[in-house]
Motif scaffolding. Sequence first.
Motif, PDB file in Angstrom:
ATOM      1  N   SER A  34       5.778  12.109  -1.421  1.00  0.00           N
ATOM      2  CA  SER A  34       6.208  10.721  -1.625  1.00  0.00           C
ATOM      3  C   SER A  34       7.202  10.311  -0.541  1.00  0.00           C
ATOM      4  N   GLN A  74       0.830  -1.209   0.000  1.00  0.00           N
ATOM      5  CA  GLN A  74       0.000   0.000   0.000  1.00  0.00           C
ATOM      6  C   GLN A  74       0.865   1.259   0.000  1.00  0.00           C
ATOM      7  N   THR A  75       1.897   1.248   0.840  1.00  0.00           N
ATOM      8  CA  THR A  75       2.770   2.418   0.969  1.00  0.00           C
ATOM      9  C   THR A  75       3.521   2.704  -0.323  1.00  0.00           C
ATOM     10  N   ILE A  79       2.213   6.661  -6.912  1.00  0.00           N
ATOM     11  CA  ILE A  79       1.189   7.551  -7.484  1.00  0.00           C
ATOM     12  C   ILE A  79       1.657   9.005  -7.403  1.00  0.00           C
ATOM     13  N   LEU A  80       2.188   9.398  -6.248  1.00  0.00           N
ATOM     14  CA  LEU A  80       2.680  10.770  -6.070  1.00  0.00           C
ATOM     15  C   LEU A  80       3.865  11.050  -6.999  1.00  0.00           C
ATOM     16  N   VAL A 112       5.394   9.765   2.750  1.00  0.00           N
ATOM     17  CA  VAL A 112       4.635   8.505   2.730  1.00  0.00           C
ATOM     18  C   VAL A 112       5.555   7.319   3.011  1.00  0.00           C
ATOM     19  N   LEU A 124       1.118   4.105  -3.021  1.00  0.00           N
ATOM     20  CA  LEU A 124       0.782   5.510  -2.804  1.00  0.00           C
ATOM     21  C   LEU A 124       1.966   6.410  -3.157  1.00  0.00           C
ATOM     22  N   SER A 125       3.169   5.996  -2.762  1.00  0.00           N
ATOM     23  CA  SER A 125       4.368   6.761  -3.103  1.00  0.00           C
ATOM     24  C   SER A 125       4.536   6.854  -4.612  1.00  0.00           C
TER      25      SER A 125
END
Length: 423
Positions: free
Chosen positions: A189, A21-22, A28-29, A192, A25-26
């Motif tokens: 990023s 998950q982490t 995506i940023l 995160v 998300l990183s």
Amino acid sequence: MSTSTAAHAPGGKLLSNRFFQTVLLSNILLQIGIWVRNFAVLLYVTDKTGDDPIAVSLISVAEFAPIFIFSFIGGTFADRWRPKRTMIWCDFMSAASVFIVLLTIMFETWEAVYFATFVSAIMSQFSQPSVMKLFKQHIHPQQLQNAMAIFQTLIAIFMIIGPTLGVIVYQNFDINISIGVMGVAFVLSALVLFRLPADIKSKSETAGTGKVMHEMAEGFRYVWRSPVLRTLCAVFALAGLSIGVAQTLGLFVVTERLGQPKEFLQFILMVNGCAMLVGGASVVWIAKRVSPQKLLALGMIVGALCTAAIGLSTNVTLTLVLQFVNGLFFPIIQVAISTMMLQWSAESHVGRVNGVLSPMFVGMMVIMMASAGPIKTVLPLVSIYAGAGVVMFIGVLVLIPIFKHKAPEHASNQQAAPEMGLH
């Protein structure tokens, strides 16, 4: 149960894995920052130089040159350094370079935009191998292919929305805001990534700096001793040569073979991006049933046929269909290669293996991108695309001898000796 333990449970759900998950998300940023950078810098440079082709080409130089210069160096140090800390520092340093560029632009030194692209590309050569190393630690081997497929889907999504995002930010605001968005994305990023599990201190981290050259040489020997990784080097090079043609001469397919205005190229790219999105999602299902070697061969066979057929086609509908099919199978190639690289590399060598393989693909692609124009002056487009298809098919033949190989279970063991499980 710890994050790491849960991640290594074969039955565990991948998307419920805190590590995964982490990193998602990183990523995506980072994708937001990268695509805003790509198109804001491109449009800004064309505005400043009046569409000067040399100035525009320097953007690609700033983006690809670090892959040749720093890929293996970054991979070697990624094996020595703690991956979580490396990734966080890389994102912070990318953000710092962006904000420095923002200050210089305010004083009318517009050429500094090249520096932002160059530094960001350098940092990625240290950060990407660290991500791969963490995948070895926190993702069960049975889930690696699915994890790569999800990442490929994410990249495909941004291939569709990324250009639009970059254009919207630049056209509605200005280069200053665009660069600010880039910097904020990199900072977020990095923040995160603090959610990642603590780094595991490795023996190589405490080794003296004098051993760096020895470790670099060991990385090349490690790849050479493995028949699978050695084969991947050849496949990477052949795929790069073939794909470089399509990257460069797609505009001429539109104008010469289809008789359409050059603006029609955007529709071909859009069809290709949508297909990659579908293909990235589909490969999650396919990957459970087919070995990565056969998956890679399947993707390259389809790529070879579509490449040759695109060069032959003079029908708009047929070309769009071929582009869709080609884009559909491209994620399969990427996922299979990434999976094989991880499965056949010991954790202690992941960075160096990545550093050896990546330049093979990008290097051959850039060589072909530079050569395609001169080649077109002496050969017809049909022959060039047919040749590119043949080169891709040769890559399939190179793969056949390693169909029988199975990934060594101990490749996930950080202490695995390089000689073990390679044959």
